[in-house]
Design a protein around this motif. Structure first.
Motif, PDB file in Angstrom:
ATOM      1  N   SER A  89      -7.638  -0.010  -4.252  1.00 59.01           N
ATOM      2  CA  SER A  89      -6.839   1.090  -4.782  1.00 59.01           C
ATOM      3  C   SER A  89      -5.443   1.177  -4.179  1.00 59.01           C
ATOM      4  N   SER A  90      -5.000   0.141  -3.458  1.00 59.61           N
ATOM      5  CA  SER A  90      -3.606   0.117  -2.991  1.00 59.61           C
ATOM      6  C   SER A  90      -2.716  -0.392  -4.130  1.00 59.61           C
ATOM      7  N   ILE A  91      -1.512   0.141  -4.202  1.00 57.85           N
ATOM      8  CA  ILE A  91      -0.645  -0.079  -5.357  1.00 57.85           C
ATOM      9  C   ILE A  91      -0.346  -1.559  -5.592  1.00 57.85           C
ATOM     10  N   LEU A 137       9.480  -1.177   5.543  1.00 56.71           N
ATOM     11  CA  LEU A 137       9.677  -0.036   4.651  1.00 56.71           C
ATOM     12  C   LEU A 137       8.841  -0.187   3.382  1.00 56.71           C
ATOM     13  N   GLY A 138       8.771  -1.415   2.861  1.00 58.48           N
ATOM     14  CA  GLY A 138       8.025  -1.663   1.636  1.00 58.48           C
ATOM     15  C   GLY A 138       6.543  -1.348   1.762  1.00 58.48           C
ATOM     16  N   LEU A 139       5.993  -1.494   2.977  1.00 59.64           N
ATOM     17  CA  LEU A 139       4.577  -1.196   3.166  1.00 59.64           C
ATOM     18  C   LEU A 139       4.247   0.247   2.806  1.00 59.64           C
ATOM     19  N   PHE A 140       5.146   1.170   3.140  1.00 53.16           N
ATOM     20  CA  PHE A 140       4.874   2.579   2.876  1.00 53.16           C
ATOM     21  C   PHE A 140       4.933   2.886   1.381  1.00 53.16           C
ATOM     22  N   ILE A 141       5.572   2.010   0.626  1.00 55.74           N
ATOM     23  CA  ILE A 141       5.631   2.190  -0.830  1.00 55.74           C
ATOM     24  C   ILE A 141       4.467   1.470  -1.499  1.00 55.74           C
ATOM     25  N   PHE A 142       4.279   0.205  -1.167  1.00 56.48           N
ATOM     26  CA  PHE A 142       3.350  -0.637  -1.916  1.00 56.48           C
ATOM     27  C   PHE A 142       1.916  -0.597  -1.394  1.00 56.48           C
ATOM     28  N   LEU A 175      10.929 -10.436  -0.968  1.00 59.73           N
ATOM     29  CA  LEU A 175      10.221  -9.815  -2.081  1.00 59.73           C
ATOM     30  C   LEU A 175       8.982  -9.121  -1.522  1.00 59.73           C
ATOM     31  N   PRO A 176       8.556  -8.002  -2.128  1.00 62.38           N
ATOM     32  CA  PRO A 176       7.414  -7.268  -1.570  1.00 62.38           C
ATOM     33  C   PRO A 176       6.147  -8.112  -1.457  1.00 62.38           C
ATOM     34  N   ASN A 177       5.932  -9.048  -2.390  1.00 57.28           N
ATOM     35  CA  ASN A 177       4.687  -9.809  -2.388  1.00 57.28           C
ATOM     36  C   ASN A 177       4.625 -10.870  -1.295  1.00 57.28           C
ATOM     37  N   TYR A 178       5.733 -11.118  -0.589  1.00 58.21           N
ATOM     38  CA  TYR A 178       5.706 -12.139   0.462  1.00 58.21           C
ATOM     39  C   TYR A 178       4.741 -11.769   1.588  1.00 58.21           C
ATOM     40  N   ILE A 180      -1.142  -9.712   4.288  1.00 57.28           N
ATOM     41  CA  ILE A 180      -1.568  -8.833   5.378  1.00 57.28           C
ATOM     42  C   ILE A 180      -2.387  -7.648   4.867  1.00 57.28           C
ATOM     43  N   TYR A 181      -2.447  -7.449   3.558  1.00 54.50           N
ATOM     44  CA  TYR A 181      -3.112  -6.265   3.027  1.00 54.50           C
ATOM     45  C   TYR A 181      -4.600  -6.188   3.379  1.00 54.50           C
TER      46      TYR A 181
END
Length: 569
Positions: free
Chosen positions: A125-127, A264-269, A342-345, A349-350
């Protein structure tokens, strides 16, 4: 009943149900998103059309951006389900499901079945995970094989098993077949650091390491040799030089950002679970014995007179947290240094983040860590902010909230789906109100259910609505461009979308010159040209009326109408 609720098969059923809800509704309904989906889906289609499993092409030219594993999966999917958007995306969904199972098993083994269950639901359920499960690109496949690498490695570095070493090398080989050196270099770095910090270097780096290299070489090397031979080295030279070294050293395609871009992207994605990120990482650093002072009353092993068996369990826990922390920090550090961002790089780590967050939540549930009431309420308040931001974003895109100075055609249908933001908003109000009145387990379970409902809904419905305002698929259908059995040609004037090639199922010639376009339209056989309406209307008075407008459709990415011109009357 309690035993059944704790059983692995019950957990599997729950995990698969939640994942299916987040992933499969409307999986094939939106048109392909340019550019990655269009390129990948078409490259696989061209390879299938030629019966060639070695050399990737796009628009019938050599494609050097990625290795072939994703294309093989898509080709197989096309054979099973036909050539369509659902089949192009199904491999990503399937690989994501495999990753969820791996995360469950890894969390279960490292900590407990409860951590395994929660971590899999958190990841589902993570974006970003949910988005890439819907996306026809290599990231979901890379994540599966990277997670598989770390799964085998965790068991390997605690034992002397040769087959686990071979399996680890094979998993790395498949990751390299998916996206190249990133599947080898960073996992190797994580393994080295884990061995050093867990004082197990001799267990990892010994003669049996040959089994890892053997598994890797037998898996990855044959295709790389074949593609290099078939293309006389052209594919390998471009792939290593341009797609890896150059991408790391300089920004490509304007994908740049500051050093803290990924943090920063972690807190969004990673939303909505990013509300627990700071405390989860703090908890991990303490458990891994990074020397920070204690906060919020968490107990350390120095405070207790532990027996020998308890001490061994504590050492195992420390090793676990160190491994997960090294896994996360290695990707963050390397890709924060890289020029192209890019966010997917940092997507690999997710799984580790999901396990750390799950462990923190369960530790908090069981009163092993005490948090101030204001901090607990802060979690639920932050979740409400996620819903507010989402709702405002869709209201802007729908035109309900105008933005001064920004001109674009709104997407009215998004107004309806903006109310999905009420899911986190109302849930946050309930959780905020009941924070000290009901058990934490109940609070967290309400949050889990709300997150799955919210993420699954936004993945299924708004993209399908937005897809109606994307031009390529509609233009191809309305102008009847896709006629593989006929001798026609397709061109584009200053408008090239990768999915045009997929939907037209033939080469699209790219023009940046009006005269060349006019000459193309004068061909004796049927010709179609895609062009932005403002560009054509600006120059149409210079062209004799020997063409017709075969179709017109608005494209919100270009913020204008797109025309299909034809020399057929």
């Amino acid at each position: 009943m309690v035993i059944f609720m704790k059983s692995r098969w019950y957990h599997y059923l729950l995990i698969c149900f939640c994942f299916s809800f987040c992933t499969f509704p409307n999986l094939g309904k939106p048109s392909l998103w340019d550019m990655d989906e269009g390129v990948n889906a078409e490259a696989a289609r061209e390879m299938l059309e030629r019966g060639d499993w070695i050399v990737p092409t796009f628009n019938f030219q050599l494609r050097t951006a990625k290795p072939a594993l994703l294309y093989w999966l898509q080709m197989t999917s096309y054979r099973l389900f036909g050539i369509n958007e659902w089949a192009a995306r199904f491999p990503s969904a399937l690989m994501s499901l495999g990753t969820i199972i791996l995360v469950y098993e890894l969390g279960r083994k490292i900590f407990s079945p409860k951590v395994g269950l929660y971590s899999s639901l958190i990841l589902s359920s993570s974006i970003l995970f949910c988005c890439l499960s819907h996306f026809a690109n290599p990231d979901a496949t890379l994540l599966f094989f990277t997670t598989l690498t770390y799964y085998f490695f965790w068991f390997w570095h605690l034992s002397t098993s040769g087959w686990l070493r071979f399996a680890t090398g094979s998993a790395i080989g498949f990751a390299v077949l998916t996206k190249g050196p990133v599947g080898l270099v960073i996992p190797a770095w994580v393994m080295i650091l884990t061995g050093i910090f867990n004082q197990q270097s001799r267990t990892i780096w010994n003669r049996k390491l040959i089994w890892t290299w053997l598994g890797f070489l037998l898996t990855a090397l044959p295709w790389y040799i074949l593609v290099s031979t078939e293309t006389r080295g052209a594919w390998l030279k471009a792939f290593i030089g341009k797609e890896n070294i150059q991408r790391f050293s300089s920004p490509m395609e304007n994908h740049r950002g500051p050093f803290f871009y990924h943090l920063l992207g972690l807190f969004i994605f990673f939303a909505p679970w990013s509300i627990f990120l700071i405390m989860s990482c703090w908890n991990a650093s303490k458990q891994a014995k990074f020397r920070f002072f204690n906060l919020f009353g968490h107990r350390s092993i120095e405070d207790d007179q532990l027996k020998s068996i308890q001490l061994n369990e504590q050492k195992y826990t420390q090793k676990s947290f160190r491994f997960l922390s090294i896994w996360i920090l290695s990707y963050l550090a390397i890709f924060s240094i890289a020029a192209t961002k890019l966010p997917n790089y940092i997507f690999p780590i997710y799984p580790a983040l999901a396990i750390l967050v799950a462990k923190f939540i369960i530790t908090w549930q069981e009163n092993e860590i005490h948090l101030p009431n204001w901090l607990q309420k802060g979690f639920w308040f932050s979740y409400g902010l996620v819903g507010i931001i989402f709702m405002i974003g869709l209201l802007v895109l729908s035109g309900t909230i105008p933005i001064p100075g920004k001109s674009f055609l709104p997407i009215p249908g998004l107004f309806t789906w903006s109310f999905l933001g009420l899911i986190p908003i109302l849930t946050s109000i309930v959780l905020y109100t009941l924070n000290s009145k009901i058990q934490r387990k109940v609070l967290v379970n309400i949050f889990v259910a709300s997150s799955i409902l919210f993420t699954g809904s936004i993945a299924a419905f708004p993209p399908a609505e937005m897809s109606q305002f994307r031009a390529p698929r509609s233009l191809i259908a309305n102008a009847e461009v896709c006629q593989p059995e006929k001798e026609i040609q397709i061109g584009s004037l200053l408008y090239f979308q990768e999915s045009l090639v997929f939907y037209g199922q033939r080469e699209v010639k790219k023009f940046d010159d009006l005269q060349k376009t006019i000459d193309f339209l004068k061909m004796p056989y049927p010709v179609f040209v895609f062009v932005e309406a403002p560009i054509w209307e600006k120059h149409s008075h210079l062209v004799d009326a020997f063409y017709s407008e075969a179709a017109r459709h608005y494209d919100f990415m270009r913020r204008c109408d797109i025309l299909v011109l034809s020399n057929r009357k």
